[in-house]
Design a protein around this motif. Structure first.
Motif, PDB file in Angstrom:
ATOM      1  N   ARG A 120      -1.814  -5.862  -8.108  1.00  0.00           N
ATOM      2  CA  ARG A 120      -3.032  -5.937  -7.712  1.00  0.00           C
ATOM      3  C   ARG A 120      -3.676  -4.595  -7.200  1.00  0.00           C
ATOM      4  N   LEU A 121      -2.956  -3.940  -6.350  1.00  0.00           N
ATOM      5  CA  LEU A 121      -3.420  -2.662  -5.917  1.00  0.00           C
ATOM      6  C   LEU A 121      -3.707  -1.557  -6.806  1.00  0.00           C
ATOM      7  N   MET A 122      -2.698  -1.625  -7.898  1.00  0.00           N
ATOM      8  CA  MET A 122      -2.938  -0.650  -8.947  1.00  0.00           C
ATOM      9  C   MET A 122      -3.964  -1.035  -9.782  1.00  0.00           C
ATOM     10  N   ALA A 123      -4.531  -1.887  -9.911  1.00  0.00           N
ATOM     11  CA  ALA A 123      -5.826  -2.257 -10.780  1.00  0.00           C
ATOM     12  C   ALA A 123      -7.002  -2.010 -10.349  1.00  0.00           C
ATOM     13  N   HIS A 124      -7.023  -1.562  -9.050  1.00  0.00           N
ATOM     14  CA  HIS A 124      -8.196  -1.329  -8.357  1.00  0.00           C
ATOM     15  C   HIS A 124      -8.222   0.081  -7.564  1.00  0.00           C
ATOM     16  N   GLU A 125      -9.568   0.621  -7.408  1.00  0.00           N
ATOM     17  CA  GLU A 125      -9.625   1.808  -6.435  1.00  0.00           C
ATOM     18  C   GLU A 125      -8.968   1.460  -5.200  1.00  0.00           C
ATOM     19  N   PRO A 126      -8.627   2.411  -4.489  1.00  0.00           N
ATOM     20  CA  PRO A 126      -8.628   3.772  -4.835  1.00  0.00           C
ATOM     21  C   PRO A 126      -7.267   4.265  -5.510  1.00  0.00           C
ATOM     22  N   TYR A 127      -6.377   3.317  -5.911  1.00  0.00           N
ATOM     23  CA  TYR A 127      -5.177   3.577  -6.587  1.00  0.00           C
ATOM     24  C   TYR A 127      -5.332   3.905  -8.098  1.00  0.00           C
ATOM     25  N   ARG A 128      -6.129   2.751  -8.772  1.00  0.00           N
ATOM     26  CA  ARG A 128      -6.205   3.122 -10.095  1.00  0.00           C
ATOM     27  C   ARG A 128      -6.489   4.485 -10.829  1.00  0.00           C
ATOM     28  N   SER A 129      -7.634   4.988 -10.494  1.00  0.00           N
ATOM     29  CA  SER A 129      -7.954   6.177 -10.840  1.00  0.00           C
ATOM     30  C   SER A 129      -6.883   7.444 -10.551  1.00  0.00           C
ATOM     31  N   GLN A 130      -5.969   7.163  -9.726  1.00  0.00           N
ATOM     32  CA  GLN A 130      -5.164   8.330  -9.177  1.00  0.00           C
ATOM     33  C   GLN A 130      -3.683   8.313 -10.327  1.00  0.00           C
ATOM     34  N   VAL A 131      -3.627   7.426 -11.167  1.00  0.00           N
ATOM     35  CA  VAL A 131      -2.572   7.737 -12.158  1.00  0.00           C
ATOM     36  C   VAL A 131      -3.105   7.804 -13.561  1.00  0.00           C
ATOM     37  N   ASP A 132      -2.714   8.807 -14.111  1.00  0.00           N
ATOM     38  CA  ASP A 132      -3.345   9.037 -15.720  1.00  0.00           C
ATOM     39  C   ASP A 132      -2.475   8.223 -16.609  1.00  0.00           C
ATOM     40  N   TRP A 133      -3.180   7.012 -16.875  1.00  0.00           N
ATOM     41  CA  TRP A 133      -2.447   6.033 -17.740  1.00  0.00           C
ATOM     42  C   TRP A 133      -2.203   6.247 -18.849  1.00  0.00           C
ATOM     43  N   SER A 134      -3.036   7.461 -19.454  1.00  0.00           N
ATOM     44  CA  SER A 134      -2.734   7.694 -20.959  1.00  0.00           C
ATOM     45  C   SER A 134      -1.691   8.163 -21.188  1.00  0.00           C
ATOM     46  N   ARG A 135      -0.823   8.683 -20.065  1.00  0.00           N
ATOM     47  CA  ARG A 135       0.530   9.707 -20.393  1.00  0.00           C
ATOM     48  C   ARG A 135       1.722   8.790 -19.420  1.00  0.00           C
ATOM     49  N   ALA A 136       1.219   7.572 -19.116  1.00  0.00           N
ATOM     50  CA  ALA A 136       2.287   6.673 -18.545  1.00  0.00           C
ATOM     51  C   ALA A 136       2.968   5.570 -19.426  1.00  0.00           C
ATOM     52  N   ALA A 175       1.011  -0.945  -0.009  1.00  0.00           N
ATOM     53  CA  ALA A 175       0.048   0.049   0.247  1.00  0.00           C
ATOM     54  C   ALA A 175       0.764   1.309   0.195  1.00  0.00           C
ATOM     55  N   ALA A 176       1.936   1.233   0.817  1.00  0.00           N
ATOM     56  CA  ALA A 176       2.941   2.422   0.749  1.00  0.00           C
ATOM     57  C   ALA A 176       3.496   2.398  -0.416  1.00  0.00           C
ATOM     58  N   ALA A 177       3.976   1.483  -1.165  1.00  0.00           N
ATOM     59  CA  ALA A 177       4.394   1.379  -2.578  1.00  0.00           C
ATOM     60  C   ALA A 177       3.562   1.965  -3.317  1.00  0.00           C
ATOM     61  N   ALA A 178       2.224   1.525  -3.425  1.00  0.00           N
ATOM     62  CA  ALA A 178       1.224   2.198  -4.494  1.00  0.00           C
ATOM     63  C   ALA A 178       1.156   3.741  -4.060  1.00  0.00           C
TER      64      ALA A 178
END
Ligand code: 6PG
Length: 250
Positions: free
Chosen positions: A54-70, A19-22
């Motif tokens: 797995r955390l990055m695939a779900h909320e609350p983490y997923r929507s905090q990255v602009d994947w279109s520019r990653a 979680a801290a890494a996310a």
């Protein structure tokens, strides 16, 4: 200045570490997008980062990255087909890349179905497309790295050549029962990164962490020590089990 005092963060367990890494992933992405309009991350294979993916695939983490520019890269890859269960690309694709809105062209896998030397050359060309600061490769905004019980990281194994001048390398190495033929980024690429996050968990890593973090510089024996970014931050994210021998430092 190479970071001589690694930033070591100890967590109760792998879930809290992940979680801290996310959170750090999200912070790194926000800063990169603000400063450069893109976020370049190199992923690691192995088991330790799976919870984080797995955390990055779900909320609350997923929507905090602009994947279109990653842009997603790998620090190393096993020379197996992309749909092979041992493929680090396949592992990340199944665990989170298929669940986030990232354009296919932003995912830069190693052409692991080629011969290792050809795959290494091909990946060097891909890195060249993102070159910056007069280098032949990008300064990654975030690099995720694991550490083997033998002190390897990515596919830089004990006894492998220490001063390599190419950005990628084809290697053959035997570790646990994992695929032997690999392509790896080399320290010149890792050490140009802006932030490197090592993830290490479990008591089996405790002894090696003492050698890597608390004892003399011995990069041939402990390749994880070769990761010393010239102008970047190294953060060790470890759980209490892996940190078990650090406090009794010699
Ligand atoms: C790989 C990784 C490798 C891994 C370490 C630790 O492709 O296997 O790049 O360097 O990070 O072997 O693996 P674990 O996280 O499974 O302990």
């Amino acid at each position: 200045m190479a970071s001589m005092n690694p930033n070591i963060r100890i967590f109760e367990d792998l879930n809290k570490l992940s979680a801290a890494a996310a959170d750090l992933w999200i912070e790194s992405a926000r800063q990169a997008l603000q400063e450069r309009g893109r976020f370049l991350i190199a992923l690691s294979g192995g088991g330790t980062p799976m919870n984080l993916y797995r955390l990055m695939a779900h909320e609350p983490y997923r929507s905090q990255v602009d994947w279109s520019r990653a842009h997603i890269f790998w620090g190393d890859e096993r020379c197996v087909p992309p749909d092979d269960p041992e493929s680090s690309y396949g592992q990340a694709k199944q665990t989170f890349l298929d669940q986030v809105a990232i354009p296919d062209e932003n995912v830069h896998r190693v052409a692991s179905d080629l011969e290792p030397a050809a795959a290494a050359e091909d990946y060097a060309r891909i890195l060249g497309r993102f070159a910056e600061s007069g280098l032949a490769f990008p300064r990654f905004d975030l690099v995720l790295l694991g550490m083997g019980e033998d002190g390897h990281t990515a596919s830089l194994f004990p006894g492998s050549p220490v001063d390599v001048s190419t950005p990628t390398l084809a290697v053959t190495a035997h570790y646990q029962n994992r695929p032997a033929n690999r392509v790896t980024l080399t320290p010149i690429v890792f050490n140009a990164a802006r932030r490197i996050m090592f993830l290490a968990a479990g008591a089996a890593k405790a002894e090696t962490l003492v050698h890597v973090l608390k004892e003399g510089y011995n990069p041939s024996l402990y390749p994880a020590q070769r990761i010393r970014p010239v102008n970047g931050q190294v953060i060790w994210m470890i759980d209490q089990a892996a940190a078990g021998k650090l406090s009794q430092e010699r």
